[in-house]
Design a protein around this motif. Structure first.
Motif, PDB file in Angstrom:
ATOM      1  N   VAL A   1      -1.098   0.713  -2.192  1.00 40.06           N
ATOM      2  CA  VAL A   1      -2.057   1.531  -2.932  1.00 40.06           C
ATOM      3  C   VAL A   1      -3.240   0.646  -3.294  1.00 40.06           C
ATOM      4  O   VAL A   1      -3.068  -0.429  -3.857  1.00 40.06           O
ATOM      5  N   ILE A   2      -4.449   1.091  -2.934  1.00 38.36           N
ATOM      6  CA  ILE A   2      -5.674   0.357  -3.246  1.00 38.36           C
ATOM      7  C   ILE A   2      -6.505   1.206  -4.198  1.00 38.36           C
ATOM      8  O   ILE A   2      -6.899   2.315  -3.861  1.00 38.36           O
ATOM      9  N   ASN A   3      -6.758   0.678  -5.395  1.00 40.10           N
ATOM     10  CA  ASN A   3      -7.584   1.357  -6.390  1.00 40.10           C
ATOM     11  C   ASN A   3      -8.869   0.550  -6.549  1.00 40.10           C
ATOM     12  O   ASN A   3      -8.955  -0.347  -7.371  1.00 40.10           O
ATOM     13  N   GLU A   4      -9.858   0.845  -5.743  1.00 37.43           N
ATOM     14  CA  GLU A   4     -11.123   0.103  -5.706  1.00 37.43           C
ATOM     15  C   GLU A   4     -12.272   1.092  -5.535  1.00 37.43           C
ATOM     16  O   GLU A   4     -12.285   1.853  -4.573  1.00 37.43           O
ATOM     17  N   PRO A   5     -13.252   1.110  -6.468  1.00 38.93           N
ATOM     18  CA  PRO A   5     -14.346   2.078  -6.345  1.00 38.93           C
ATOM     19  C   PRO A   5     -15.370   1.726  -5.263  1.00 38.93           C
ATOM     20  O   PRO A   5     -16.033   2.615  -4.740  1.00 38.93           O
ATOM     21  N   ASP A   6     -15.499   0.456  -4.908  1.00 38.23           N
ATOM     22  CA  ASP A   6     -16.462   0.037  -3.889  1.00 38.23           C
ATOM     23  C   ASP A   6     -15.917   0.389  -2.502  1.00 38.23           C
ATOM     24  O   ASP A   6     -14.939  -0.188  -2.034  1.00 38.23           O
TER      25      ASP A   6
ATOM     26  N   PHE B   1     -15.886  -2.523   0.264  1.00 40.33           N
ATOM     27  CA  PHE B   1     -14.857  -3.517  -0.018  1.00 40.33           C
ATOM     28  C   PHE B   1     -13.470  -2.947   0.238  1.00 40.33           C
ATOM     29  O   PHE B   1     -12.602  -3.604   0.816  1.00 40.33           O
ATOM     30  N   ARG B   2     -13.264  -1.691  -0.182  1.00 37.23           N
ATOM     31  CA  ARG B   2     -11.969  -1.032   0.026  1.00 37.23           C
ATOM     32  C   ARG B   2     -11.653  -0.886   1.508  1.00 37.23           C
ATOM     33  O   ARG B   2     -10.533  -1.130   1.948  1.00 37.23           O
ATOM     34  N   GLN B   3     -12.655  -0.500   2.313  1.00 38.12           N
ATOM     35  CA  GLN B   3     -12.440  -0.343   3.751  1.00 38.12           C
ATOM     36  C   GLN B   3     -12.135  -1.688   4.409  1.00 38.12           C
ATOM     37  O   GLN B   3     -11.249  -1.784   5.251  1.00 38.12           O
ATOM     38  N   GLY B   4     -12.859  -2.731   4.005  1.00 38.57           N
ATOM     39  CA  GLY B   4     -12.586  -4.066   4.540  1.00 38.57           C
ATOM     40  C   GLY B   4     -11.209  -4.554   4.164  1.00 38.57           C
ATOM     41  O   GLY B   4     -10.499  -5.148   4.985  1.00 38.57           O
ATOM     42  N   LEU B   5     -10.803  -4.291   2.926  1.00 38.50           N
ATOM     43  CA  LEU B   5      -9.463  -4.682   2.479  1.00 38.50           C
ATOM     44  C   LEU B   5      -8.389  -3.919   3.235  1.00 38.50           C
ATOM     45  O   LEU B   5      -7.339  -4.470   3.581  1.00 38.50           O
ATOM     46  N   THR B   6      -8.650  -2.656   3.532  1.00 39.28           N
ATOM     47  CA  THR B   6      -7.717  -1.850   4.314  1.00 39.28           C
ATOM     48  C   THR B   6      -7.523  -2.441   5.706  1.00 39.28           C
ATOM     49  O   THR B   6      -6.395  -2.592   6.179  1.00 39.28           O
ATOM     50  N   TYR B   7      -8.628  -2.794   6.366  1.00 37.23           N
ATOM     51  CA  TYR B   7      -8.533  -3.416   7.698  1.00 37.23           C
ATOM     52  C   TYR B   7      -7.820  -4.763   7.639  1.00 37.23           C
ATOM     53  O   TYR B   7      -7.004  -5.073   8.500  1.00 37.23           O
ATOM     54  N   LEU B   8      -8.136  -5.558   6.614  1.00 34.59           N
ATOM     55  CA  LEU B   8      -7.509  -6.877   6.473  1.00 34.59           C
ATOM     56  C   LEU B   8      -6.003  -6.762   6.290  1.00 34.59           C
ATOM     57  O   LEU B   8      -5.227  -7.454   6.967  1.00 34.59           O
TER      58      LEU B   8
END
Length: 61
Positions: free
Chosen positions: A5-10, A13-20
């Motif tokens: 679960v990723i709770n990030e408003p940006d 950044f959220r999309q990059g973290l998802t790919y990472l």
């Protein structure tokens, strides 16, 4: 299955973290990864990993 679960408003950044995270765990031979960006109480209870964002000073309020 690994639930994240990723709770990030940006959004960027959220999309990059998802790919990472997807790439990292794919290399670790994880068969299935589920990434949820809309955290609900039920989703948090089932999550194996939580990624939360805090604004500067937010931890003191």
């Amino acid at each position: 299955m690994l639930n994240i679960v990723i709770n990030e408003p940006d959004v960027l950044f959220r999309q990059g973290l998802t790919y990472l995270l997807a790439d990292f765990f794919a290399q670790k031979d994880r068969p299935e990864i589920r990434i949820d960006v809309h955290s609900s109480p039920a989703g948090i209870l089932l999550a194996d990993m939580l990624v939360l964002s805090l604004a500067p000073g937010e931890c003191f309020t």
